[in-house]
Design a protein around this motif. Structure first.
Motif: not given
Length: 56
Positions: A24-32, A39-48
């Motif tokens: 749900e915070q994919w926009r923040d992930a894209v911004q980073l 400084h590393g990979k940005v990971v999106l976690l699926p909702s459970r």
């Protein structure tokens, strides 16, 4: 792929994670990611079951 999994299990292969985000915070992930300096990979976690769970 199995070769990388084997190396990771031995501790010989590491992939740095800058930060993980609930989907749900994919926009923040894209911004980073687009900042050019995560400084590393940005990971999106699926909702459970409709709820996001973050472990990092």
């Amino acid at each position: 792929m199995s070769e990388y999994a084997s190396l990771a299990a031995q501790g010989a292969f590491r992939l740095p994670i800058a930060k993980s985000f609930p989907f749900e915070q994919w926009r923040d992930a894209v911004q980073l990611s687009l900042s050019g300096n995560p400084h590393g990979k940005v990971v999106l976690l699926p909702s459970r079951l409709g709820r996001a769970e973050v472990s990092a």
